[in-house]
Design a protein around this motif. Structure first.
Motif, mmCIF file in Angstrom:
data_model
loop_
_atom_site.group_PDB
_atom_site.id
_atom_site.type_symbol
_atom_site.label_atom_id
_atom_site.label_comp_id
_atom_site.label_asym_id
_atom_site.label_seq_id
_atom_site.Cartn_x
_atom_site.Cartn_y
_atom_site.Cartn_z
ATOM 1 N N PRO A 1 -10.733 18.664 -29.399
ATOM 2 C CA PRO A 1 -11.265 18.859 -28.043
ATOM 3 C C PRO A 1 -11.346 17.521 -27.289
ATOM 4 N N VAL A 2 -11.023 17.556 -25.991
ATOM 5 C CA VAL A 2 -10.947 16.316 -25.207
ATOM 6 C C VAL A 2 -12.280 15.576 -25.149
ATOM 7 N N ASP A 3 -13.404 16.302 -25.142
ATOM 8 C CA ASP A 3 -14.689 15.599 -25.110
ATOM 9 C C ASP A 3 -14.952 14.856 -26.414
ATOM 10 N N VAL A 4 -14.489 15.390 -27.520
ATOM 11 C CA VAL A 4 -14.624 14.708 -28.813
ATOM 12 C C VAL A 4 -13.742 13.463 -28.827
ATOM 13 N N ILE A 5 -12.507 13.596 -28.336
ATOM 14 C CA ILE A 5 -11.615 12.435 -28.269
ATOM 15 C C ILE A 5 -12.245 11.349 -27.403
ATOM 16 N N ALA A 6 -12.747 11.722 -26.231
ATOM 17 C CA ALA A 6 -13.344 10.732 -25.329
ATOM 18 C C ALA A 6 -14.534 10.039 -25.989
ATOM 19 N N ASP A 7 -15.413 10.797 -26.644
ATOM 20 C CA ASP A 7 -16.574 10.200 -27.315
ATOM 21 C C ASP A 7 -16.147 9.257 -28.437
ATOM 22 N N GLU A 8 -15.168 9.667 -29.203
ATOM 23 C CA GLU A 8 -14.706 8.834 -30.321
ATOM 24 C C GLU A 8 -13.975 7.586 -29.832
ATOM 25 N N VAL A 9 -13.169 7.719 -28.786
ATOM 26 C CA VAL A 9 -12.482 6.543 -28.238
ATOM 27 C C VAL A 9 -13.510 5.575 -27.662
ATOM 28 N N LEU A 10 -14.557 6.088 -27.037
ATOM 29 C CA LEU A 10 -15.624 5.219 -26.547
ATOM 30 C C LEU A 10 -16.291 4.486 -27.713
ATOM 31 N N ARG A 11 -16.645 5.212 -28.757
ATOM 32 C CA ARG A 11 -17.330 4.616 -29.912
ATOM 33 C C ARG A 11 -16.462 3.566 -30.591
ATOM 34 N N ILE A 12 -15.253 3.926 -30.925
ATOM 35 C CA ILE A 12 -14.358 2.996 -31.626
ATOM 36 C C ILE A 12 -13.860 1.914 -30.665
ATOM 37 N N GLY A 13 -13.670 2.274 -29.399
ATOM 38 C CA GLY A 13 -13.249 1.287 -28.400
ATOM 39 C C GLY A 13 -14.265 0.176 -28.231
ATOM 40 N N ARG A 14 -15.544 0.529 -28.245
ATOM 41 C CA ARG A 14 -16.600 -0.491 -28.158
ATOM 42 C C ARG A 14 -16.539 -1.419 -29.375
ATOM 43 N N LYS A 15 -16.345 -0.824 -30.551
ATOM 44 C CA LYS A 15 -16.246 -1.642 -31.766
ATOM 45 C C LYS A 15 -15.050 -2.596 -31.676
ATOM 46 N N ALA A 16 -13.920 -2.085 -31.216
ATOM 47 C CA ALA A 16 -12.721 -2.921 -31.099
ATOM 48 C C ALA A 16 -12.925 -4.026 -30.068
ATOM 49 N N ALA A 17 -13.527 -3.675 -28.932
ATOM 50 C CA ALA A 17 -13.779 -4.677 -27.889
ATOM 51 C C ALA A 17 -14.715 -5.764 -28.398
ATOM 52 N N LEU A 18 -15.793 -5.363 -29.079
ATOM 53 C CA LEU A 18 -16.739 -6.349 -29.611
ATOM 54 C C LEU A 18 -16.085 -7.221 -30.677
ATOM 55 N N ALA A 19 -15.265 -6.610 -31.539
ATOM 56 C CA ALA A 19 -14.602 -7.372 -32.610
ATOM 57 C C ALA A 19 -13.569 -8.354 -32.061
ATOM 58 N N SER A 20 -12.976 -8.025 -30.919
ATOM 59 C CA SER A 20 -11.929 -8.894 -30.360
ATOM 60 C C SER A 20 -12.463 -9.885 -29.340
ATOM 61 N N ASP A 21 -13.752 -9.842 -29.079
ATOM 62 C CA ASP A 21 -14.374 -10.697 -28.062
ATOM 63 C C ASP A 21 -14.505 -12.128 -28.589
#
Length: 182
Positions: free
Chosen positions: A148-168
């Motif tokens: 479901p698109v809402d699950v994808i969006a929530d997961e991309v937000l969660r993992i995206g934040r982790k990736a952004a913080l790790a690459s900062d």
């Protein structure tokens, strides 16, 4: 008092003025972007998927949305996230001067620089980021097309934040932020 110390407040004032100008221009940029989409839509076939990545005033991902037509392919979802990542970087705050300088140096040498990839626990998808900015999202065809698109969006937000913080590499975001919101 050295000339560097005297110049610092001016540089800081210029930087703040630039940030205010960016904040002022962001709605105009978004309106112009929407107008371009409207003008180009008759020339291009409609996309099977459309994603949006929103970032906060520092550049950290703060919201993700996904719209996916029935029958959309994994490639169209991946492309939608790539387009959204580019739009977020272009419409967001500028990178710190150190990051911009590092990117220019790498580009002059023909290199791309460090990219951090963070995957979900089941390795169904991953988010790539560089210097705190999301570059793209990739995943298994089944996950991208059947979840479901809402699950994808929530997961991309969660993992995206982790990736952004790790690459900062330039400390734009605090570590406690990643723990409290990630």
């Amino acid at each position: 008092m050295s000339t560097d110390a005297a110049a610092s407040p001016d540089a800081l004032s210029l930087f703040r003025a630039q940030q205010e100008r960016i904040a002022e221009l962001t709605p105009k940029f978004e309106a112009a972007e929407e107008r371009v989409r409207e003008l180009l839509s008759p020339l291009a076939p409609p996309a099977d998927a459309h994603a949006t990545i929103r970032i906060d005033e520092r550049g950290l991902v703060s919201a993700v949305t996904l719209e996916r037509a029935e029958g959309a392919t994994a490639e169209s979802v991946t492309a939608a996230f790539s387009d959204a990542a580019v739009a977020a970087r272009l419409g967001g705050p500028p990178l710190p001067l150190e990051a911009a300088d590092a990117l220019l140096t790498l580009a002059a040498r023909g290199e791309t620089g460090p990219v951090v990839t963070v995957a979900d626990d089941l390795h169904q998808f991953r988010v790539m980021a560089q210097y705190g900015a999301i570059l793209g999202v990739d995943g298994t065809p089944a996950w991208l097309t059947q979840t479901p698109v809402d699950v994808i969006a929530d997961e991309v937000l969660r993992i995206g934040r982790k990736a952004a913080l790790a690459s900062d590499s330039f400390d734009r975001f605090s570590e406690s932020e990643g723990e409290s919101r990630g």
